[in-house]
Scaffold this active site. Structure first.
Site, mmCIF file in Angstrom:
data_model
loop_
_atom_site.group_PDB
_atom_site.id
_atom_site.type_symbol
_atom_site.label_atom_id
_atom_site.label_comp_id
_atom_site.label_asym_id
_atom_site.label_seq_id
_atom_site.Cartn_x
_atom_site.Cartn_y
_atom_site.Cartn_z
ATOM 1 N N HIS A 152 0.751 -1.190 0.043
ATOM 2 C CA HIS A 152 -0.190 -0.205 -0.262
ATOM 3 C C HIS A 152 0.724 1.222 -0.628
ATOM 4 O O HIS A 152 0.702 1.886 -0.551
ATOM 5 C CB HIS A 152 -0.788 -0.406 1.481
ATOM 6 C CG HIS A 152 -1.990 0.860 1.065
ATOM 7 N ND1 HIS A 152 -2.891 0.763 0.836
ATOM 8 C CD2 HIS A 152 -1.484 2.534 1.966
ATOM 9 C CE1 HIS A 152 -3.868 2.135 0.990
ATOM 10 N NE2 HIS A 152 -2.289 3.016 1.845
ATOM 11 N N HIS A 199 -9.963 2.380 0.009
ATOM 12 C CA HIS A 199 -10.217 1.875 1.384
ATOM 13 C C HIS A 199 -11.002 0.238 1.374
ATOM 14 O O HIS A 199 -12.354 0.540 1.863
ATOM 15 C CB HIS A 199 -10.951 2.821 2.379
ATOM 16 C CG HIS A 199 -10.141 3.044 3.595
ATOM 17 N ND1 HIS A 199 -10.639 3.088 5.004
ATOM 18 C CD2 HIS A 199 -8.528 2.618 3.795
ATOM 19 C CE1 HIS A 199 -9.809 3.369 5.909
ATOM 20 N NE2 HIS A 199 -8.488 3.422 5.500
#
Length: 761
Positions: free
Chosen positions: A58, A109
């Site tokens: 990420h 998300h």
């Protein structure tokens, strides 16, 4: 202070053979060895936590970086001319003229929104808003791209309910209008929904702020919410233990890796930041999102001209007994980190006190080259900051076109049964309108405040959101986001370009000029060569498309590991396009009926293109073949004509054609304007193809009768295909396809708007 023994740099040097849980933290053997090589010793517990979160997929983009550089390679100096900040910053920034700049970005998300849908979605909105704040801008609008499992699947209701409430609850509380987006249901997203949030902010050009720590002696101030245990390891696997287990014998329950948001704290934080910027009290600033203080401190230090020292025990905590590693890894929301000169610290604190924002000096910029962090007087971190923030591992993953791709492409819609009679065409229209694929998203969008702050000019159900930036001149922006996992599965290169083309067209349809692109690339596991082939092709398609259209990619996000077991989601490159309109009063709306007797004109070519279409999905559960042709030169021509038409007042409404084809577009425009119309099919045309083809590069425009000759003459002169396809009948209460069928607006509205309330209401 935690009862947990402190693992100091001195202790790490003296005990090189201590076993460390690097694999549990998501690090590979070679990555752990590299950390030891960098430090010349084993890392401390706190250092290991920092490297594990910052070297996660990420944060580090370790599997995508080799492909993402293609965006830079294809961006020309001319494309960069209006870009004030680009890839590598918290968000891209574009000069929109008259001294104004706009910053925008899309972030994912996804995984948190499955574990805890409400908080996952809410903090997704909060995180992207802070990225915009960190650039010096006032956030002015949000959008969202949502993907869920099949609408009738058992768990979909739980996820939809939480995500929609989370997006609305956080955005509404911030006073930010939600001006559009997309919601898609497909079984591939079961167990792995996508929540991609976009935020845009506006500022004067001179108010731009960047993330760097410069000037030895300058203070590091942490301000906003207290730091807790929520969100620890949200970007890696630091919270991989069961959520209800006891942690390290401390007697504390381990909280989920999903952050917990407080929009009212963030709302105050926004106003506090804007006052700090206006008072020129900030040298550099960074929001605390993924990886928390590990990210903020290492990135600020790496971007500056010196080092940094942090006294970690000064961080205000809301949990007792936290370890240094936990404080560094916490992803508690609503926090910012600023670099402030010593003579401005008191003024900075006064502004924070005014807004009741907790602020604490936690360190300072040093004249060295290292990031050091102490914990109750003992050094627990001593690292070169660039090795944490920017010099993580870079992988060239194997790339291989899947063997199954040939069969997928060969499985076209040519043999599927098509409607032929008038009754069959009508039934097809109503079935598609009622399907979760095409039905109204009103049940979702009505949970969002679309017009708060009074600057929203167009919002859902328009093709793009239009927001006024300057009240005096009317200058504003248009924003659109699009994606098609189905097309991208068939051809990742073309699928990414189709998403770009649609977002570009959706901005142009409002009368705005497309200026810049952001993206959020959602794919399966990078360890799968087939997924990496999809990713590589999508990046190249998007980059080549932007180069052809002359608009730069200003930033974005990559989200990998979106899959359930070994089954990845449909590859979903989300593309956001920002456009500029010099006066929002001349924007082109979607709804018909503004002018009596409007002529409906279809711009662009309609071809027999149904592979990957919604018709093939709804009627036959089919996915295969070759996606529609992309013609980006035609898209540019179409945009130029729509801009000219907007400036000259030649069209009264416009709506792009995409999923569901002409039939869907006509129904949406008629319902938006609460006005019926007649569709006149060309004599030599196949009614089914005309109504339901998903050929790209098409727009339906409503033209006042007094302007029809001028408008069609302009199209003819510039070689843009057009056909007179219908007329808006004053007082009509139905949509009639002449010679085929007629449906009342009341039946269309009931059919179109009833599905989602029945499923989720």
């Amino acid at each position: 202070m935690s009862a947990h023994p402190v693992d100091t740099v001195t202790a790490a040097t003296a005990t090189p053979d201590v076993a460390q849980p690097f694999k549990e933290l998501g690090l590979k053997d070679d990555e752990y060895a590299r950390i030891k090589e960098i430090l010349g010793r084993r890392p401390t517990e706190a250092e290991l936590a920092m490297y594990s979160v910052m070297w996660s997929e990420h944060c580090s983009y370790k599997s995508s970086k080799v492909h993402l550089k293609y965006f830079g390679e294809t961006t020309t100096d001319e494309m960069r001319s209006s870009m004030l900040a680009g890839i590598g910053e918290n968000a891209g920034v574009v000069d929109i003229g008259d001294g104004w700049a706009v910053t925008f970005k899309v972030e994912s998300h996804n995984h948190p929104s499955y574990v805890e849908p409400y908080q996952g979605a809410a903090t997704g909105v909060g995180g992207i808003v802070r990225d915009i704040m960190a650039m010096g801008a006032r956030p002015i609008a949000v959008m969202d791209q949502l993907r869920f499992g099949a609408a009738d699947a058992p768990d979909t209701r739980r996820v939809v309910d939480g995500v929609v409430r989370g997006v609305g609850g956080y955005g509404n509380s911030l006073g930010l209008p939600n001006v559009g987006g997309e919601t898609v249901f497909d079984e591939s997203y079961a167990g792995n929904p996508l929540v991609n949030a976009l935020c845009a902010g506006a500022m004067r050009v001179e108010d731009l702020h960047l993330a760097f720590a410069s000037g030895a002696g300058n203070k590091i101030i942490l301000f906003g919410a207290r730091t807790g245990l929520d969100g620890i390891g949200g970007v890696s696997v630091l919270a991989s233990e069961t959520f209800d287990g006891d942690e390290s014998g401390t007697g504390r329950k381990k909280l989920p890796a999903v952050q917990v948001g407080d929009p009212f704290t963030e709302k105050v934080l926004i106003e506090c930041c804007l006052e700090l910027y206006a008072a020129k009290l900030v040298v550099g600033i960074q929001d605390l999102g993924g990886a928390g203080l590990s990210c903020a401190t290492s990135e600020l230090a790496a971007a500056g001209d010196g080092g940094m020292h942090i006294n970690l025990e000064q961080v205000p905590m809301r949990a007792t007994g936290m370890t240094a590693a936990e404080v560094l890894s916490s992803e508690s929301q609503e926090r910012m980190c600023a670099v402030v000169t010593p003579d401005n610290v008191d003024a900075f604190m006064e502004v924070c006190k005014k807004w009741d924002v907790l602020a604490t000096v936690i360190g300072e910029v040093t004249d060295g080259e290292r990031l050091t962090i102490s914990w109750h007087g003992e050094t627990v971190v001593d690292v070169p900051p660039r090795t944490v923030a920017h010099e993580g591992p870079v992988y060239e993953r194997p790339v291989q076109r899947p063997a199954s791709q040939d069969a997928l492409v060969a499985n076209t819609t040519a043999g599927l049964t098509r409607p032929e009679s008038a009754d069959e065409l009508k039934a097809t229209l109503l079935k598609m309108l009622a399907s979760p694929a095409l039905c109204s998203r009103k049940w979702i969008t009505e949970q969002y405040d679309r017009y708060v702050r009074g600057n929203t000019v167009l919002a859902e159900n328009a093709d793009s959101g239009v927001i006024r930036v300057d009240e005096k001149t009317g200058r504003g922006i248009a924003l659109a986001t699009d994606a098609s996992g189905r097309y991208t599965a068939l051809d990742p290169y073309a699928g990414a370009q189709l998403a770009l083309a649609e977002a570009f067209r959706n901005v142009a349809v409002t009368g705005a000029t497309p200026k810049a692109v952001s993206n959020c690339l959602n794919f399966g596991s990078p360890e799968d060569p087939g997924v990496m082939w999809q990713f590589q092709q999508a990046v190249r398609g998007l980059a080549d498309g932007c180069a052809k259209l002359g608009i730069p990619v200003t930033g974005g996000n990559v989200s990998f590991y979106n899959q359930t077991g070994s089954t990845p989601i449909l590859p979903t490159p989300v593309v956001a396009v920002l456009g500029v309109i010099d006066d929002v009063h001349r924007r082109i709306p979607t709804g018909l009926g503004l002018e009596p007797g409007e002529t409906l004109i279809l711009l662009g070519d309609t071809r027999d293109e149904f592979d990957g279409s919604i018709w093939s999905q709804v009627e036959h559960g089919h996915l295969g073949g070759v996606p529609p042709k992309v013609d980006l030169e035609r898209e540019q021509l179409l945009a130029d004509i729509l801009l000219a038409a907007s400036r000259d007042g030649l069209v009264s409404a416009a709506h792009d054609l995409s999923e569901g084809g002409l039939a869907q577009t006509v129904v949406e425009a008629a319902l938006a304007g609460e006005t019926g119309c007649r569709i006149l099919l060309p004599d030599d045309a196949d009614p089914f193809v005309t109504l339901f083809s998903e050929s790209s590069g098409r727009v339906l425009v409503a033209v006042p009768r007094t302007e029809e000759t001028r408008f069609t003459g302009m199209c003819t002169a510039r070689n843009l295909p057009w056909v007179r396809i219908g007329v808006v009948d004053e007082g009509s209460d139905s949509v009639e396809v002449q010679g085929q069928f007629s449906v009342s607006l009341a039946e269309l509205r009931t059919t179109f708007e009833g599905t989602l309330p029945a499923l989720f209401g």
